[in-house]
Design a protein around this motif. Structure first.
Motif, mmCIF file in Angstrom:
data_model
loop_
_atom_site.group_PDB
_atom_site.id
_atom_site.type_symbol
_atom_site.label_atom_id
_atom_site.label_comp_id
_atom_site.label_asym_id
_atom_site.label_seq_id
_atom_site.Cartn_x
_atom_site.Cartn_y
_atom_site.Cartn_z
ATOM 1 N N ALA A 66 57.659 63.404 40.744
ATOM 2 C CA ALA A 66 59.054 63.410 40.317
ATOM 3 C C ALA A 66 59.493 64.841 40.065
ATOM 4 O O ALA A 66 58.742 65.634 39.508
ATOM 5 C CB ALA A 66 59.207 62.590 39.041
ATOM 6 N N LEU A 118 62.039 67.100 38.017
ATOM 7 C CA LEU A 118 62.828 66.905 36.807
ATOM 8 C C LEU A 118 63.454 68.214 36.383
ATOM 9 O O LEU A 118 62.825 69.273 36.452
ATOM 10 C CB LEU A 118 61.917 66.399 35.688
ATOM 11 N N LEU A 141 60.659 70.844 36.564
ATOM 12 C CA LEU A 141 59.292 70.355 36.412
ATOM 13 C C LEU A 141 58.973 69.345 37.503
ATOM 14 O O LEU A 141 59.847 68.603 37.947
ATOM 15 C CB LEU A 141 59.138 69.644 35.065
ATOM 16 N N PHE A 174 56.288 66.066 37.987
ATOM 17 C CA PHE A 174 55.539 65.169 37.111
ATOM 18 C C PHE A 174 55.003 64.052 37.988
ATOM 19 O O PHE A 174 55.746 63.467 38.779
ATOM 20 C CB PHE A 174 56.492 64.635 36.036
ATOM 21 N N SER A 175 53.702 63.778 37.867
ATOM 22 C CA SER A 175 53.102 62.790 38.753
ATOM 23 C C SER A 175 51.915 62.126 38.094
ATOM 24 O O SER A 175 51.361 62.638 37.124
ATOM 25 C CB SER A 175 52.642 63.480 40.038
ATOM 26 N N THR A 176 51.506 60.979 38.611
ATOM 27 C CA THR A 176 50.294 60.322 38.125
ATOM 28 C C THR A 176 49.588 59.617 39.274
ATOM 29 O O THR A 176 50.225 59.211 40.248
ATOM 30 C CB THR A 176 50.603 59.314 36.999
ATOM 31 N N ALA A 196 47.555 62.211 34.986
ATOM 32 C CA ALA A 196 48.953 62.611 35.149
ATOM 33 C C ALA A 196 49.015 64.123 35.086
ATOM 34 O O ALA A 196 48.176 64.755 34.445
ATOM 35 C CB ALA A 196 49.817 62.001 34.052
ATOM 36 N N GLY A 197 49.995 64.693 35.758
ATOM 37 C CA GLY A 197 50.095 66.147 35.778
ATOM 38 C C GLY A 197 51.524 66.625 35.690
ATOM 39 O O GLY A 197 52.453 65.938 36.122
ATOM 40 N N VAL A 198 51.679 67.815 35.110
ATOM 41 C CA VAL A 198 52.982 68.471 35.027
ATOM 42 C C VAL A 198 52.861 69.848 35.672
ATOM 43 O O VAL A 198 51.892 70.571 35.419
ATOM 44 C CB VAL A 198 53.432 68.623 33.557
#
Lengths: 337, 337
Positions: A41, A43, A51, A53-55, A146-148
């Motif tokens: 994603a 963001l 940002l 963002f994923s999982t 999950a990661g940012v």
């Protein structure tokens, strides 16, 4: 849906996975970000920093395989989803589901390999959670990571951004990861060794983006293989994609294993392979930059983007015939990530 | 560790969970953020915005229980971990592990309740992943949800920040969630209904922080119950915590169920209960603000922070006796979140 129960194919990353997303998840969670169906994603924070963002959940069997293990895979899987948005991965959070009776040393081994993978990828694991389920469940362990990440200014890659004329590059030979796990699980041996290609891709992506800043689309060819991600991009961008069979690099041992088992390497999962859709004027520069990187030494230009047939991928075979390449349908190789 | 295999107690949120973190996870992933052992990681982005980042795996059995289901729990669990850092939850990413054969309608039901929970909590679910494992594993489904939130300027709460003199508040009666799940799973019935207290806590936390801006510490009393989180805070802040048994609000039906089964409500998991450590001069204002909020109507001041005994929690019983309150040891109620 035709079937009213979840099947293994719903998790295989192909047509049924897409249907599950379209029919169940997307309608319930509908929002602009999710609707993009990117690897992560994108963001906007306070209208400034962008940002990613994923999982990813990992349920690979066996937990340890040639060239890696579930821990390394879980770290690289998420790091690579962020990299495919052009984002520099920064932070990870890991959720473990452990099976009662799991040897503590197996957990230690996995955790240490996650730490090594995080260090190699330049990210910090900053949060976590652990649950334990009764013996006989969870096959040792499942790990969700999950990661940012932070998208640098000027970087704009997205699945829907691919454009007619783009050259399609693939950084490395395909099919190594899926076949390495498969051979290990089935206890099969080839004459030569075959290892997973699992690797963190941000560094090579950054080199590519420096050389070809107008790169439109990046995607790693994990579940569903190269064929499936090409179809996903063709659908998202409403373009046609032509790829030439003879230009597609296949790992030689993986190819042999595929031939033996009657599998198509185009649908085998990879963990260190990505496609890049680059405008033609930057293609040569992109190829040079990739060739100069250890994870791009065997880069190949495998095709081009066309106006039509929109949403479809055309494979030009070695004999010059053309056929449509579908998404993965069914379940080629269960539990390879 | 005494045992060389994972036990159910390693996932119960008590002493063995802490040992697993201290012995296995912390040494491998060592970094300043993780070392804080807060409910969520506090991250500084480009030296400006402060992000909170957290993840939780959910493996509750049964999937559906009075007052909620695994989907709602997974959303509120992560949203509340962010709220306990004072962060406004913004975005969620969900990773599903589904069991082959799961009725699609069960998944639909769970996904819809996640969407409703996300709407109620004011967050967007922006990324996801789905894997499928063979029949007999994953008990229907496991869900891991990661979340990202933004910490408003001026907000500084942390487990280690509790200080002698702080008043300890608890927003609502304890023990409802764990006992509701337990009764449902065991097919037991009480005279009165008992529902999970699962609720998103950011809104009530924001009301508290507006009234008591120097609040030092917040923590939701999930796995391990109220006793365990008080010990965690006492340890993190190197302070003593005194709580009075007669002031601790216990849900009456849950208390009855606990008495019947010989369980201590202080160790039963909650999903809508948090403790706040507030400086004495702001305690009255905090109590008023909480009483005015639907999720704080039954707020109670249950004790104070002392210099000693550092790292320990003292319970003053109804009879005036004082005894040390340990962390949860063993596994009181498996699979309640």
């Amino acid at each position: 849906m035709a079937d009213d129960r979840i099947t293994l194919a719903h998790g295989a990353g192909g047509r049924l996975t897409q249907q599950l997303i379209t029919d169940v998840f997307a309608p319930a969670f509908h929002n602009d970000v999710l609707a993009q169906l990117n690897d992560a994603a994108l963001l906007s924070l306070q209208g400034q920093a962008r940002l990613a963002f994923s999982t990813d959940a990992h349920v690979v069997q066996p937990l340890f395989f040639p060239g890696g293990d579930i821990g390394e895979l879980a770290v690289f899987g998420t790091v690579n989803d962020l990299a495919m948005m052009g984002a520099r991965p920064l932070w990870l959070a890991a959720a473990f589901v452990l099976e009662e009776g799991l040897p503590l040393n197996d957990l230690r081994h996995v955790v240490e390999s996650m730490a090594a993978a995080a260090a190699r990828a330049g990210v910090q694991l900053v949060a976590g959670d652990t649950k334990v389920v009764p013996r006989g469940q969870a096959d040792g362990m499942y790990i969700s990571v999950a990661g940012v990440g932070l998208v640098p200014e000027g970087v704009h890659v997205a699945a829907h951004a691919a454009q007619p004329g783009d050259v399609v590059l693939v950084n490395a030979p395909i099919a190594a990861h899926g076949m390495a796990v498969m051979l290990q699980r089935e206890g099969l041996r080839m004459d030569a060794d075959l290892e997973s290609d699992a690797a963190p891709l941000y560094d090579v992506v950054a080199a590519l983006l420096a050389a070809a800043p107008h790169t439109h689309t990046l995607r790693d060819a994990t579940r569903g293989g190269l064929a499936t991600v090409l179809v996903e991009i063709a659908q998202a961008a409403h373009v046609g994609v032509l790829v030439r069979e003879t230009d597609i690099p296949v790992h030689p041992v993986a190819q042999e294993a595929c031939a033996l088992l009657g599998l198509d390497p185009m649908y085998v999962a990879n963990e260190g392979v990505f496609v890049a859709f680059v405008p033609p004027e930057e293609a040569e520069s992109a190829l040079c930059a990739l060739r100069a990187h250890p994870l791009g030494r065997q880069v190949r230009a495998i095709g081009e983007v066309m106006d039509a047939p929109a949403g479809q991928v055309v494979l030009e075979t070695a004999l010059g015939a053309r056929r449509l390449l579908p998404m993965l349908s069914g379940n080629l190789l269960p539990r390879i990530c």
